[in-house]
Design a protein around this motif. Structure first.
Motif, PDB file in Angstrom:
ATOM      1  N   ILE A 331       0.855  -1.191   0.000  1.00 17.18           N
ATOM      2  CA  ILE A 331       0.000   0.000   0.000  1.00 17.18           C
ATOM      3  C   ILE A 331       0.888   1.237   0.000  1.00 17.18           C
ATOM      4  CG2 ILE A 331      -1.648   1.348   1.375  1.00 17.18           C
ATOM      5  CD1 ILE A 331      -2.955  -1.000   0.039  1.00 17.18           C
ATOM      6  N   PRO A 332       0.667   2.190  -0.906  1.00 16.70           N
ATOM      7  CA  PRO A 332       1.522   3.382  -0.946  1.00 16.70           C
ATOM      8  C   PRO A 332       1.342   4.252   0.294  1.00 16.70           C
ATOM      9  CG  PRO A 332      -0.316   3.612  -2.473  1.00 16.70           C
ATOM     10  CD  PRO A 332      -0.340   2.198  -1.982  1.00 16.70           C
ATOM     11  N   VAL A 333       2.341   5.073   0.534  1.00 13.59           N
ATOM     12  CA  VAL A 333       2.361   5.972   1.686  1.00 13.59           C
ATOM     13  C   VAL A 333       2.224   7.409   1.182  1.00 13.59           C
ATOM     14  CG1 VAL A 333       3.782   6.832   3.592  1.00 13.59           C
ATOM     15  CG2 VAL A 333       3.746   4.378   3.062  1.00 13.59           C
ATOM     16  N   CYS A 334       1.301   8.155   1.774  1.00 16.97           N
ATOM     17  CA  CYS A 334       1.103   9.551   1.383  1.00 16.97           C
ATOM     18  C   CYS A 334       0.283  10.244   2.468  1.00 16.97           C
ATOM     19  CB  CYS A 334       0.386   9.664   0.040  1.00 16.97           C
ATOM     20  SG  CYS A 334      -1.302   9.020   0.055  1.00 16.97           S
ATOM     21  N   PRO A 335       0.358  11.576   2.571  1.00 20.33           N
ATOM     22  CA  PRO A 335      -0.451  12.290   3.562  1.00 20.33           C
ATOM     23  C   PRO A 335      -1.937  12.035   3.330  1.00 20.33           C
ATOM     24  CG  PRO A 335       1.277  13.713   2.716  1.00 20.33           C
ATOM     25  CD  PRO A 335       1.271  12.488   1.843  1.00 20.33           C
ATOM     26  N   MET A 336      -2.670  11.829   4.429  1.00 24.20           N
ATOM     27  CA  MET A 336      -4.100  11.531   4.367  1.00 24.20           C
ATOM     28  C   MET A 336      -4.823  12.260   5.491  1.00 24.20           C
ATOM     29  SD  MET A 336      -4.482   9.423   1.774  1.00 24.20           S
ATOM     30  CE  MET A 336      -6.158   8.891   2.040  1.00 24.20           C
ATOM     31  N   PRO A 337      -6.117  12.583   5.311  1.00 17.99           N
ATOM     32  CA  PRO A 337      -6.859  13.261   6.374  1.00 17.99           C
ATOM     33  C   PRO A 337      -6.856  12.504   7.691  1.00 17.99           C
ATOM     34  CG  PRO A 337      -8.103  13.364   4.322  1.00 17.99           C
ATOM     35  CD  PRO A 337      -6.935  12.449   4.080  1.00 17.99           C
ATOM     36  N   TYR A 338      -6.932  11.168   7.635  1.00 14.95           N
ATOM     37  CA  TYR A 338      -6.971  10.425   8.893  1.00 14.95           C
ATOM     38  C   TYR A 338      -5.609  10.402   9.585  1.00 14.95           C
ATOM     39  CZ  TYR A 338      -5.835   6.866   5.367  1.00 14.95           C
ATOM     40  OH  TYR A 338      -5.298   6.206   4.300  1.00 14.95           O
ATOM     41  N   GLY A 339      -4.530  10.579   8.818  1.00 13.78           N
ATOM     42  CA  GLY A 339      -3.229  10.752   9.460  1.00 13.78           C
ATOM     43  C   GLY A 339      -3.199  12.037  10.262  1.00 13.78           C
ATOM     44  N   GLN A 340      -3.704  13.107   9.623  1.00 15.43           N
ATOM     45  CA  GLN A 340      -3.794  14.393  10.318  1.00 15.43           C
ATOM     46  C   GLN A 340      -4.697  14.289  11.545  1.00 15.43           C
ATOM     47  OE1 GLN A 340      -1.177  15.673   7.903  1.00 15.43           O
ATOM     48  NE2 GLN A 340      -2.095  17.403   8.967  1.00 15.43           N
ATOM     49  N   SER A 341      -5.848  13.634  11.374  1.00 17.88           N
ATOM     50  CA  SER A 341      -6.844  13.629  12.450  1.00 17.88           C
ATOM     51  C   SER A 341      -6.410  12.779  13.626  1.00 17.88           C
ATOM     52  CB  SER A 341      -8.191  13.147  11.913  1.00 17.88           C
ATOM     53  OG  SER A 341      -8.119  11.815  11.476  1.00 17.88           O
ATOM     54  N   MET A 342      -5.812  11.620  13.361  1.00 16.14           N
ATOM     55  CA  MET A 342      -5.368  10.795  14.479  1.00 16.14           C
ATOM     56  C   MET A 342      -4.221  11.462  15.227  1.00 16.14           C
ATOM     57  SD  MET A 342      -7.284   8.379  15.055  1.00 16.14           S
ATOM     58  CE  MET A 342      -8.720   7.670  14.263  1.00 16.14           C
ATOM     59  N   ALA A 343      -3.357  12.152  14.477  1.00 13.61           N
ATOM     60  CA  ALA A 343      -2.308  12.930  15.143  1.00 13.61           C
ATOM     61  C   ALA A 343      -2.930  14.031  15.987  1.00 13.61           C
ATOM     62  CB  ALA A 343      -1.345  13.514  14.118  1.00 13.61           C
ATOM     63  N   LEU A 344      -3.963  14.696  15.473  1.00 14.44           N
ATOM     64  CA  LEU A 344      -4.617  15.769  16.222  1.00 14.44           C
ATOM     65  C   LEU A 344      -5.256  15.243  17.504  1.00 14.44           C
ATOM     66  CD1 LEU A 344      -5.629  18.663  16.553  1.00 14.44           C
ATOM     67  CD2 LEU A 344      -7.543  18.095  15.041  1.00 14.44           C
ATOM     68  N   LEU A 345      -5.995  14.147  17.405  1.00 13.42           N
ATOM     69  CA  LEU A 345      -6.587  13.556  18.605  1.00 13.42           C
ATOM     70  C   LEU A 345      -5.510  13.242  19.635  1.00 13.42           C
ATOM     71  CD1 LEU A 345      -9.238  11.088  17.117  1.00 13.42           C
ATOM     72  CD2 LEU A 345      -9.711  13.149  18.442  1.00 13.42           C
ATOM     73  N   LEU A 346      -4.412  12.676  19.165  1.00 14.73           N
ATOM     74  CA  LEU A 346      -3.310  12.333  20.073  1.00 14.73           C
ATOM     75  C   LEU A 346      -2.719  13.578  20.713  1.00 14.73           C
ATOM     76  CD1 LEU A 346      -1.118  10.631  21.372  1.00 14.73           C
ATOM     77  CD2 LEU A 346       0.080  10.613  19.158  1.00 14.73           C
ATOM     78  N   LEU A 347      -2.446  14.600  19.928  1.00 12.07           N
ATOM     79  CA  LEU A 347      -1.813  15.792  20.466  1.00 12.07           C
ATOM     80  C   LEU A 347      -2.689  16.477  21.504  1.00 12.07           C
ATOM     81  CD1 LEU A 347      -0.375  17.234  17.124  1.00 12.07           C
ATOM     82  CD2 LEU A 347       0.916  16.127  18.941  1.00 12.07           C
ATOM     83  N   VAL A 348      -3.988  16.530  21.252  1.00 13.74           N
ATOM     84  CA  VAL A 348      -4.897  17.141  22.217  1.00 13.74           C
ATOM     85  C   VAL A 348      -4.940  16.321  23.499  1.00 13.74           C
ATOM     86  CG1 VAL A 348      -7.300  17.770  22.655  1.00 13.74           C
ATOM     87  CG2 VAL A 348      -6.257  18.290  20.435  1.00 13.74           C
ATOM     88  N   GLU A 349      -4.963  15.001  23.362  1.00  9.97           N
ATOM     89  CA  GLU A 349      -4.912  14.144  24.559  1.00  9.97           C
ATOM     90  C   GLU A 349      -3.595  14.307  25.297  1.00  9.97           C
ATOM     91  OE1 GLU A 349      -5.689  11.543  27.570  1.00  9.97           O
ATOM     92  OE2 GLU A 349      -7.157  12.308  26.116  1.00  9.97           O
ATOM     93  N   ALA A 350      -2.504  14.419  24.535  1.00 15.56           N
ATOM     94  CA  ALA A 350      -1.180  14.549  25.158  1.00 15.56           C
ATOM     95  C   ALA A 350      -1.083  15.822  26.002  1.00 15.56           C
ATOM     96  CB  ALA A 350      -0.095  14.532  24.088  1.00 15.56           C
ATOM     97  N   MET A 351      -1.843  16.860  25.639  1.00 12.50           N
ATOM     98  CA  MET A 351      -1.846  18.094  26.427  1.00 12.50           C
ATOM     99  C   MET A 351      -2.286  17.833  27.861  1.00 12.50           C
ATOM    100  SD  MET A 351      -0.997  20.878  24.583  1.00 12.50           S
ATOM    101  CE  MET A 351      -1.959  22.300  25.094  1.00 12.50           C
ATOM    102  N   LYS A 352      -3.033  16.764  28.090  1.00 10.44           N
ATOM    103  CA  LYS A 352      -3.516  16.433  29.424  1.00 10.44           C
ATOM    104  C   LYS A 352      -2.521  15.601  30.219  1.00 10.44           C
ATOM    105  CE  LYS A 352      -8.182  16.527  27.525  1.00 10.44           C
ATOM    106  NZ  LYS A 352      -9.399  15.786  27.220  1.00 10.44           N
ATOM    107  N   HIS A 353      -1.385  15.325  29.598  1.00  2.00           N
ATOM    108  CA  HIS A 353      -0.380  14.480  30.243  1.00  2.00           C
ATOM    109  C   HIS A 353       0.947  15.208  30.449  1.00  2.00           C
ATOM    110  CE1 HIS A 353      -2.710  10.652  29.676  1.00  2.00           C
ATOM    111  NE2 HIS A 353      -3.285  11.387  28.738  1.00  2.00           N
ATOM    112  N   VAL A 354       0.982  16.499  30.194  1.00  2.00           N
ATOM    113  CA  VAL A 354       2.230  17.264  30.367  1.00  2.00           C
ATOM    114  C   VAL A 354       2.012  18.369  31.390  1.00  2.00           C
ATOM    115  CG1 VAL A 354       2.988  16.778  28.035  1.00  2.00           C
ATOM    116  CG2 VAL A 354       1.675  18.847  28.458  1.00  2.00           C
TER     117      VAL A 354
END
Length: 354
Positions: A331-354
């Motif tokens: 499967i080819p690798v390329c930027p995708m909306p769900y890559g952005q969105s899962m990173a966003l969900l993670l980053l927002v959650e990570a704000m609660k751990h720092v």
């Protein structure tokens, strides 16, 4: 391991959001409907919209709310695609916006799509939601993607409409899918099962498919109040999955696109989704504290995959059911909306751990 600062996370969040809104294709698309650009209505866009909405609820940024309502308004004016498992995904966000805005047209559309999911969507044996997608009925097939793309919406509408039947249907779908997709040896999930032939296709323990459960379950449990026996069962499946994930985590902190195949490439969207689910579950007391260390290692990996323009790198293109394991490796690798969105969900959650 060096701690991550709030300033670093905030900077990444802003860049990831801007790039998600302006996603553009970098490869020739093979999906029947374009799944890279946010201009289309499909499951990748649905996942992206949900992440943006969760960010809006955390911050109250009206610009994000305006973007979301503008996105749906433009689609309602221009026509939306036929109903299936994957095109259902944007409806999860619309169910929240219907409440947020009080707009009757939003709620009416949610009711219409819910009726389809409950009464007209094709079913497999034992009442599972057949993974029908644009361009393919996938007759008799259960895919792990379905829980995130459709079942979360059904559960959410049960809360909105106070319809217990929707909650019970969501429970049935989780149980039927886990019955047929769980690998009893590892506790991970096969990508799919077909009742036509009775097999798991390539027996692929595909990373992103597994991550739909890790990320989706914590949000599902936050949406609905389940009988204790059901929630205990779902959480024990999560705990076993995560134990195996920690064994298979690569030294870099990520997971391979085939979880048990270190020759397959490291994949960022699954890594972000796993990490989001793990960190949120630890914070909520659903997973033990010792899950935090592998999750933080994965967070560092994901941060390293976000480039200066906010593009999340190392994301695999949309992945249909593979007949062979090579189908996943290639499967080819390329930027995708769900890559952005899962990173966003993670980053927002990570704000609660720092």
């Amino acid at each position: 391991m060096e701690a991550v600062s709030r300033t670093v996370l905030e900077g990444h969040i802003a860049r990831v959001i801007e790039r998600m809104k302006d996603m553009r294709g970098s490869i020739h698309e093979t999906a029947p409907i374009g799944i890279i650009s946010m201009d289309n209505w499909e499951w990748p866009q649905g996942v992206g919209l949900f992440a943006l909405y969760r960010y809006y609820r955390e911050t109250g940024e009206q610009e994000i709310l305006h973007y979301l309502t503008g996105w749906f308004d433009s689609k309602l004016d221009g026509g939306i695609p036929a109903k299936n498992v994957n095109t259902m995904c944007p409806m999860l966000t619309l169910s929240y916006l219907a409440e947020e805005t009080g707009r009757a047209d939003y709620m009416q559309l949610c009711r219409e799509w819910l009726e389809y999911a409950l009464h007209d969507m094709p079913r497999t044996e034992e009442g599972g939601l057949q993974h029908e997608v644009t361009g393919s009925p996938n007759t008799g097939q259960l895919w792990d993607d379905t829980l995130y793309m459709t079942v979360l919406f059904v559960a959410r509408m049960g809360i909105v409409l106070k319809e217990e039947a929707c909650i019970q249907e969501s429970i049935r779908q989780f149980l039927v899918h886990l019955k047929y997709l769980t690998d009893p040896v590892t506790g991970l999930f096969f990508h799919g099962w077909t009742f036509e032939g009775g097999h798991h296709f390539a027996r692929a323990l595909w990373a992103r498919g597994n991550s739909w459960y890790t990320a989706g379950l914590v949000d599902y449990l936050e949406m609905v109040e389940l009988p204790s026996g059901v929630s205990s069962f779902l959480l024990s499946s999560l705990a076993r999955q995560v134990r195996k994930l920690t064994e298979l985590q690569a030294p870099e902190g990520a997971w391979h696109t085939l979880l048990d195949d270190s020759s397959s490439y490291l994949e960022t969207s699954a890594t972000a989704a796993f990490t989001y689910g793990m960190l949120k579950a630890v914070r909520q007391g659903l997973l033990p504290e010792d899950c935090r260390k592998p999750a933080m290692a994965a967070l560092h990996y994901v941060l390293g995959q976000i480039d200066e323009e906010g593009v999340v790198q190392g994301v695999s293109y949309g992945t249909g059911m593979g007949a062979t394991l090579d189908d996943y490796r290639e499967i080819p690798v390329c930027p995708m909306p769900y890559g952005q969105s899962m990173a966003l969900l993670l980053l927002v959650e990570a704000m609660k751990h720092v």
